[in-house]
Design an enzyme around this catalytic site. Sequence first.
Site, mmCIF file in Angstrom:
data_model
loop_
_atom_site.group_PDB
_atom_site.id
_atom_site.type_symbol
_atom_site.label_atom_id
_atom_site.label_comp_id
_atom_site.label_asym_id
_atom_site.label_seq_id
_atom_site.Cartn_x
_atom_site.Cartn_y
_atom_site.Cartn_z
ATOM 1 N N ALA A 155 -1.345 -2.487 -3.328
ATOM 2 C CA ALA A 155 -1.397 -1.565 -2.191
ATOM 3 C C ALA A 155 -2.308 -0.382 -2.517
ATOM 4 O O ALA A 155 -3.107 0.056 -1.689
ATOM 5 C CB ALA A 155 -0.001 -1.085 -1.824
ATOM 6 N N ASP A 156 -2.182 0.132 -3.723
ATOM 7 C CA ASP A 156 -3.075 1.201 -4.174
ATOM 8 C C ASP A 156 -4.515 0.718 -4.219
ATOM 9 O O ASP A 156 -5.440 1.419 -3.792
ATOM 10 C CB ASP A 156 -2.664 1.679 -5.569
ATOM 11 C CG ASP A 156 -1.418 2.531 -5.561
ATOM 12 O OD1 ASP A 156 -1.380 3.526 -4.827
ATOM 13 O OD2 ASP A 156 -0.481 2.211 -6.304
ATOM 14 N N ILE A 157 -4.720 -0.483 -4.777
ATOM 15 C CA ILE A 157 -6.073 -1.016 -4.918
ATOM 16 C C ILE A 157 -6.701 -1.244 -3.542
ATOM 17 O O ILE A 157 -7.876 -0.918 -3.318
ATOM 18 C CB ILE A 157 -6.055 -2.314 -5.737
ATOM 19 C CG1 ILE A 157 -5.603 -2.029 -7.181
ATOM 20 C CG2 ILE A 157 -7.428 -2.984 -5.742
ATOM 21 C CD1 ILE A 157 -5.278 -3.274 -7.986
ATOM 22 N N GLY A 197 -7.634 2.067 -2.148
ATOM 23 C CA GLY A 197 -8.774 2.592 -2.892
ATOM 24 C C GLY A 197 -10.079 1.929 -2.503
ATOM 25 O O GLY A 197 -11.119 2.591 -2.355
#
Length: 396
Positions: free
Chosen positions: A170-172, A175
Site C-alpha cells: 500500500a505504501d509502495i 509512493g
Amino acid sequence: MQPLKGITVVTLEHAIAAPFATRQLADLGARVIKIERPGSGDFARGYDERVRGLASHFVWTNRSKESLTLDVKHPEAAAILERLVMEKADVVVQNLAPGAATRLGLGYDKLSGAKPGLIVCDISGYGDDPHHPGPYRDKKAYDLLIQSEAGFVSVTGTPEEPCKAGPSIADIAAGMYAYSSILAALLQRGQTGKGQRIDISMLESLAEWTSYPLYYAFEGAEPPPRTGASHATIYPYGPFPAGDGTTVMLGLQNEREWVSFCDNVLEQPDLAKDPRFTANFKRVAERTALRKIILDAFKPLTGTQVVERLERAQIANAQVNTMKEVWAHPQLKARGRWTEVGTAVGPVPAMLPPGTWDTGPRMDPVPALGEHTDAILAELGYSAAEIAGLHTSKAV
C-alpha cells in the site's frame, strides 16, 4: 546530465510511502532535502538494526538525500522551513497527518500564492482534499490497515486464512503514484509555468491495484477465491511439488501452452482433449482433479527434471527463491544490477533502480540524521554564530 538535475524537493516524510516516492526522484538526480525531527528523525530509522545497525526500511528508501533536522513546531525552525521552501523548492512532498502541513503553513493554497510554480504532493491514507474529505479522512492509516480496507487481504492467502502481502505494497503503490504524478506535474509546469497540488491516497492507490478482483466481483458476483500461491482464476498456475520434495512454480496462459504441457511435460497428450479441461474456466472448476493428475506425473521426477521438461515445452516456470538466493540471483548479477551506496557504517550493496538511461541513476549515500543541517543553513545565509544559536535553542 541526470533527468531531474536542478530540481529541488523539500520533503516532510516518514515511514515508506513518501520516502519511497522521493527516493525515486533522487535516483533521477533531484536534490531531495529531508526534514527530520532533531534527536530521533524519521521513525523508520528505528524499525530494526538489520543493516549493520541501520534500519532496513530506511536504507532502502533514503539514499541520495540530505538530512536537515528541524523542530517544525519551533518558531525559529518554522521560519527556516518557510524560507527553504520559498527560496529552494520546486516540489514539496509530505505525508504528515491530514491537515498537519496546512497548520505548519505548508498548505498548497498559501504556498502557491507566493510561489505559483510550486508543486505540492500530499500523501495520506484516505485522501486529504479539503473539498472532498470523505468520512475516513482523519482515520489512522498503516500499510496492513490499507491492505485490509482496499480488499487486498480478502483475496490473498489460503481458503482457511487471509493474509497481507509481505512488502508494504500500500505504501509502495502510493509512493509510485506520487512519483509518477510529480513527474507529470513537472512536465506540465514546463509548458505552463504553473505548479499544482497532488493528492495521493493510499486507499485509492491500492484499490486501483486491486481492480482485477473488483471487476471479477462486478455486480455482486463472487470474488476470486483465496488460493495461496496459486492463481485464483487461471489453472494450472502456481506451486507444484516434484518427487524429491522441491517445489516448482509454473504458469499456463493459453490453450497452446496447455496442449504442449500435456504432450511434453505430463507426457499425456490425450489429456488435452479431456472435456473437463479443454478451456481455462473448466480447468479452474476442476482444479482438484487436475492437480492430482499433475502431482502423479511429477512424483517420479526431481524438481530439476520437471523444470527441464517445462523449458523444453516453453512453459513459464520459476524457482521459489529465499532472500539469500535473491542476493545471489544469476540474472541480477549477469545484468549488473548491483552496486553500493555509502552509509554511516560503511558501504552496503544496493540494487540499481529498474530502467536505464544514458547518465545512469544517482546512487549517493544514505544520510546520517542531521548530516546536512549546518550546510543547508549556511546555504540559506545563516552565519556560523546563528547556526550555533539555533542548535542551542534546539530549533535544529
